[in-house]
Design a protein around this motif. Sequence first.
Motif, PDB file in Angstrom:
ATOM      1  N   HIS A   6      51.072 -23.664   1.315  1.00 47.81           N
ATOM      2  CA  HIS A   6      52.248 -24.326   1.909  1.00 47.81           C
ATOM      3  C   HIS A   6      52.747 -22.928   2.362  1.00 47.81           C
ATOM      4  O   HIS A   6      53.965 -22.462   3.063  1.00 47.81           O
ATOM      5  N   GLY A   7      52.126 -21.319   1.850  1.00 45.21           N
ATOM      6  CA  GLY A   7      52.361 -19.664   1.969  1.00 45.21           C
ATOM      7  C   GLY A   7      53.251 -19.711   0.627  1.00 45.21           C
ATOM      8  O   GLY A   7      53.890 -18.233   0.572  1.00 45.21           O
ATOM      9  N   ARG A   8      53.761 -20.343  -0.243  1.00 50.00           N
ATOM     10  CA  ARG A   8      54.446 -20.576  -1.365  1.00 50.00           C
ATOM     11  C   ARG A   8      53.812 -19.991  -2.555  1.00 50.00           C
ATOM     12  O   ARG A   8      52.046 -20.044  -2.283  1.00 50.00           O
ATOM     13  N   SER A   9      54.319 -19.011  -3.671  1.00 45.77           N
ATOM     14  CA  SER A   9      53.820 -18.365  -4.815  1.00 45.77           C
ATOM     15  C   SER A   9      53.405 -19.071  -5.428  1.00 45.77           C
ATOM     16  O   SER A   9      52.454 -19.421  -6.061  1.00 45.77           O
ATOM     17  N   SER A  10      53.972 -20.340  -5.783  1.00 38.86           N
ATOM     18  CA  SER A  10      54.425 -21.150  -6.728  1.00 38.86           C
ATOM     19  C   SER A  10      53.703 -20.517  -7.688  1.00 38.86           C
ATOM     20  O   SER A  10      53.110 -21.507  -9.027  1.00 38.86           O
ATOM     21  N   GLY A  11      54.218 -19.704  -8.783  1.00 41.18           N
ATOM     22  CA  GLY A  11      54.723 -19.098  -9.483  1.00 41.18           C
ATOM     23  C   GLY A  11      53.849 -17.749 -10.313  1.00 41.18           C
ATOM     24  O   GLY A  11      53.184 -17.358 -10.578  1.00 41.18           O
ATOM     25  N   MET A  12      52.395 -18.103  -8.779  1.00 39.25           N
ATOM     26  CA  MET A  12      51.172 -16.704  -9.312  1.00 39.25           C
ATOM     27  C   MET A  12      51.651 -16.079  -8.292  1.00 39.25           C
ATOM     28  O   MET A  12      53.024 -15.660  -7.316  1.00 39.25           O
ATOM     29  N   GLY A  13      51.447 -14.638  -8.798  1.00 38.34           N
ATOM     30  CA  GLY A  13      51.515 -13.388  -7.943  1.00 38.34           C
ATOM     31  C   GLY A  13      51.195 -12.086  -9.250  1.00 38.34           C
ATOM     32  O   GLY A  13      50.126 -12.513 -10.478  1.00 38.34           O
ATOM     33  N   VAL A  14      51.313 -11.160  -9.292  1.00 37.51           N
ATOM     34  CA  VAL A  14      51.657 -10.086  -9.876  1.00 37.51           C
ATOM     35  C   VAL A  14      52.385 -10.260 -10.722  1.00 37.51           C
ATOM     36  O   VAL A  14      53.820 -10.361 -10.724  1.00 37.51           O
ATOM     37  N   ILE A  15      51.793 -10.138 -11.882  1.00 37.63           N
ATOM     38  CA  ILE A  15      53.025 -10.293 -12.935  1.00 37.63           C
ATOM     39  C   ILE A  15      52.460  -8.652 -14.090  1.00 37.63           C
ATOM     40  O   ILE A  15      52.074  -8.409 -14.756  1.00 37.63           O
ATOM     41  N   ARG A  16      54.072  -8.390 -14.276  1.00 40.19           N
ATOM     42  CA  ARG A  16      54.395  -6.694 -14.791  1.00 40.19           C
ATOM     43  C   ARG A  16      55.351  -7.107 -15.665  1.00 40.19           C
ATOM     44  O   ARG A  16      56.473  -5.684 -14.821  1.00 40.19           O
ATOM     45  N   SER A  17      55.959  -7.874 -16.096  1.00 40.71           N
ATOM     46  CA  SER A  17      56.866  -8.035 -17.005  1.00 40.71           C
ATOM     47  C   SER A  17      56.388  -7.878 -18.506  1.00 40.71           C
ATOM     48  O   SER A  17      57.187  -9.272 -19.436  1.00 40.71           O
ATOM     49  N   GLY A  18      55.560  -7.175 -18.857  1.00 42.23           N
ATOM     50  CA  GLY A  18      55.532  -6.806 -19.735  1.00 42.23           C
ATOM     51  C   GLY A  18      54.488  -8.085 -20.782  1.00 42.23           C
ATOM     52  O   GLY A  18      53.885  -8.901 -19.613  1.00 42.23           O
ATOM     53  N   GLY A  19      54.637  -8.614 -22.273  1.00 39.22           N
ATOM     54  CA  GLY A  19      53.872  -9.766 -22.594  1.00 39.22           C
ATOM     55  C   GLY A  19      52.266  -8.770 -22.992  1.00 39.22           C
ATOM     56  O   GLY A  19      52.330  -7.623 -22.453  1.00 39.22           O
ATOM     57  N   PHE A  20      51.402  -9.842 -23.093  1.00 40.14           N
ATOM     58  CA  PHE A  20      50.273  -9.425 -23.044  1.00 40.14           C
ATOM     59  C   PHE A  20      49.416 -10.352 -23.549  1.00 40.14           C
ATOM     60  O   PHE A  20      48.961 -11.493 -23.396  1.00 40.14           O
ATOM     61  N   LEU A  21      48.560  -9.652 -22.885  1.00 39.42           N
ATOM     62  CA  LEU A  21      47.475 -10.730 -22.295  1.00 39.42           C
ATOM     63  C   LEU A  21      45.995 -10.502 -23.090  1.00 39.42           C
ATOM     64  O   LEU A  21      45.697  -9.750 -23.830  1.00 39.42           O
ATOM     65  N   PHE A  22      45.569 -11.858 -23.407  1.00 45.30           N
ATOM     66  CA  PHE A  22      44.106 -11.900 -24.527  1.00 45.30           C
ATOM     67  C   PHE A  22      42.980 -12.894 -23.806  1.00 45.30           C
ATOM     68  O   PHE A  22      43.567 -13.673 -22.824  1.00 45.30           O
ATOM     69  N   LYS A  23      42.029 -12.732 -24.269  1.00 45.77           N
ATOM     70  CA  LYS A  23      40.744 -13.949 -24.389  1.00 45.77           C
ATOM     71  C   LYS A  23      40.518 -14.376 -24.853  1.00 45.77           C
ATOM     72  O   LYS A  23      40.426 -14.056 -26.709  1.00 45.77           O
ATOM     73  N   THR A  24      40.184 -15.782 -24.363  1.00 41.94           N
ATOM     74  CA  THR A  24      39.761 -16.234 -25.346  1.00 41.94           C
ATOM     75  C   THR A  24      38.475 -17.601 -24.995  1.00 41.94           C
ATOM     76  O   THR A  24      37.484 -16.934 -23.687  1.00 41.94           O
ATOM     77  N   SER A  25      37.644 -18.159 -25.926  1.00 40.15           N
ATOM     78  CA  SER A  25      36.164 -18.583 -24.776  1.00 40.15           C
ATOM     79  C   SER A  25      37.567 -19.831 -24.069  1.00 40.15           C
ATOM     80  O   SER A  25      38.387 -20.309 -24.215  1.00 40.15           O
ATOM     81  N   LEU A  26      36.681 -20.273 -22.881  1.00 37.90           N
ATOM     82  CA  LEU A  26      36.794 -21.159 -21.852  1.00 37.90           C
ATOM     83  C   LEU A  26      37.045 -22.718 -23.246  1.00 37.90           C
ATOM     84  O   LEU A  26      37.652 -23.287 -22.216  1.00 37.90           O
ATOM     85  N   ASN A  27      36.596 -23.345 -23.279  1.00 37.56           N
ATOM     86  CA  ASN A  27      36.969 -24.573 -23.977  1.00 37.56           C
ATOM     87  C   ASN A  27      38.330 -24.833 -24.889  1.00 37.56           C
ATOM     88  O   ASN A  27      38.596 -25.404 -24.420  1.00 37.56           O
ATOM     89  N   LEU A  28      38.545 -23.460 -24.907  1.00 34.92           N
ATOM     90  CA  LEU A  28      39.766 -23.696 -25.972  1.00 34.92           C
ATOM     91  C   LEU A  28      41.317 -23.702 -24.605  1.00 34.92           C
ATOM     92  O   LEU A  28      41.880 -24.023 -24.781  1.00 34.92           O
TER      93      LEU A  28
END
Lengths: 395, 236
Positions: free
Chosen positions: B140-162
């Motif tokens: 529908h052309g809405r972001s629905s939560g998606m887009g660039v995230i630039r509000s701090g926080g922390f990104l980390f990587k885990t396994s796919l099954n987790l």
Amino acid sequence: MRDVPISNCEREFLLAIIAEKKRVDGRQPTDLRQVKIQFGSNFGSCEVSFGKTRVLATVSSEVAAPKQRRPNEGILFVNVELSPMGHPSFEQGRQTEESVELNRLMERCLKESRCVDLESLCIVVGEKVWTVRVDVTVVNQDGNMLDCASIAAIAALAHFKRPDVTVKGQEITIHTSDERDPIPLSIHHMPLCVTFAFFHQGKFLLIDPQEREERVTEGKMVIGMNKHREICMLQVTGQMLLHQDKVKQCTKMAFVKVVEMTELIQEALANDKTARSKGEKCGFAMSSEKEINTTVSPAKLVEDVSKTDLPMSSDSDSGSEQEMVEAGPQERPVGDSPKVVGKGVAIIGSAAVKKWEEEEERVKGDKKGKKKKEASVKEASVKGQQSRPQASAYF
Amino acid sequence: MAAHMDRIVLPGDKISDLKESETSKKVVLGPGLRTETEDVYACKPGVLKFKEPNVYWIDTHQKRYVPVKGEHVIGIVTQKAGDIFRVDIGGSDQASLSYLSFEGSTKRNRPDVKVGDIVYSRLLVANKDMEPEVVCIDSHGRSSGMGVIRSGGFLFKTSLNLVRKMCNPQCVLMKSLGNKFPFEVMVGMNGRIWVKGRTNKETVALANAVCAAEHMTNPQIKAMCHRLADALAGFE
């Protein structure tokens, strides 16, 4: 494959918490991760893990002609390989800047410190000597490969035994292990590397950086040292300037870590020896940890693996919660002293207790000299255990 | 088909007595299963899963992401190339992201995206022969939560099954963490998880709690969250 990029989000967060003297895995800036030393069933194979970083070292020997310039000395050969399964950016058979640096540092640490008595490896002067080869393979890379590799290499060398040789006139006999007991190498001292990573113009430093911390670091300093406080190697990489005092402070910290790790290696060696003399099973298979995957319908899976009567539905067994947690993987050995877990294994877990706030105390301790420092560290860890006995190992 | 449920299989294991659909007499094979001549074999180590009426797949411990159309992933912008951004989503190939596939963006009004930013996006094209493409809008052309995230926080990587485990409605991890303290979380099916707590300390604790939950059962997770909340409260 190309390297996975690091996002601004990770970079900013890591730098922010380092400035708060915290780390993502709950360690203190000067803490090591859980160090684990395991020996294989063959003499001279050793696997060391620093958290998720794993390095395997294998020592082998053969008889060869000596070098022209040193006819009465054996030859020590060190080779470091970055296995492609260790990290997505590692490629087979290609020399990268990283692998050349690692190779060179390991050579400097082991060969140029003359820790192995090469003269005892001579069989016939100018004709036959033993060539000892140390193959170090990085099995998994999660930062601080060098410290891990240096422990693995020296522990493998200390564990290794070469076949006995007798010389009668022109005849040289190499005995099999059935005929005569193999002979261990004579190791003069154990040079170990300690890596320091610097942040915010050298204002903050971390010992034993993780992979993601290594990526945002400004520069690293590696100190190779033995427990007699002799510096065997020192290297600074990266774009930063370091104050003289900082270097001195680092050597003091390195000394404490080196003593700790040397103790651990000796503990593991002794442990392996007793296991062997008793005729118990030893080797990697005996000391590997088992992890249970619990993706969906977890209760059932546990039941399958352990063959015990756990309740099927996950909601109904709130009574046994405490018990299950105790068996779970989050329980780690606590405290700074080496812990003996299994045959041929020793674990040290300074990251086990959370003691962020007590960091100031430790740094102060550093300046007052080694003895006081150790005392304060012990105090700190004891305090940490008493005040928060319930705090989980991770947080 | 109780015999098949949650059985551990290894690559090369022959899987027989598959339950066919009653109408079409067919079986749907998911990831980790392949047919060789007439038989079905496992090609990954893991747990054999079955879903009514006739779907089979293997649940594995895996870290390498294989893009699947429609999945939400967290990407890292690696390059700005004219009209498109190159985004690393952890797959073998980088994905492309058009500047027009953001909510409210036009040719004049370009989105503010920098190299190194993280984007929560959805896979529009995931095909073995083509470069994957991600978008930050829904149909529908809405972001629905998606887009660039630039509000701090922390990104980390885990396994796919987790990640799959976390998204499972039966998993109590998110619920029990949410009961203890407020936080924001973003879960990409490519094994990347972004969390943000009230303070940096909470963010670290959250990240560790999620990673620690990988090998835990539901009651263990509950107990762990309890202890985490206690430990966090004990810090102050």
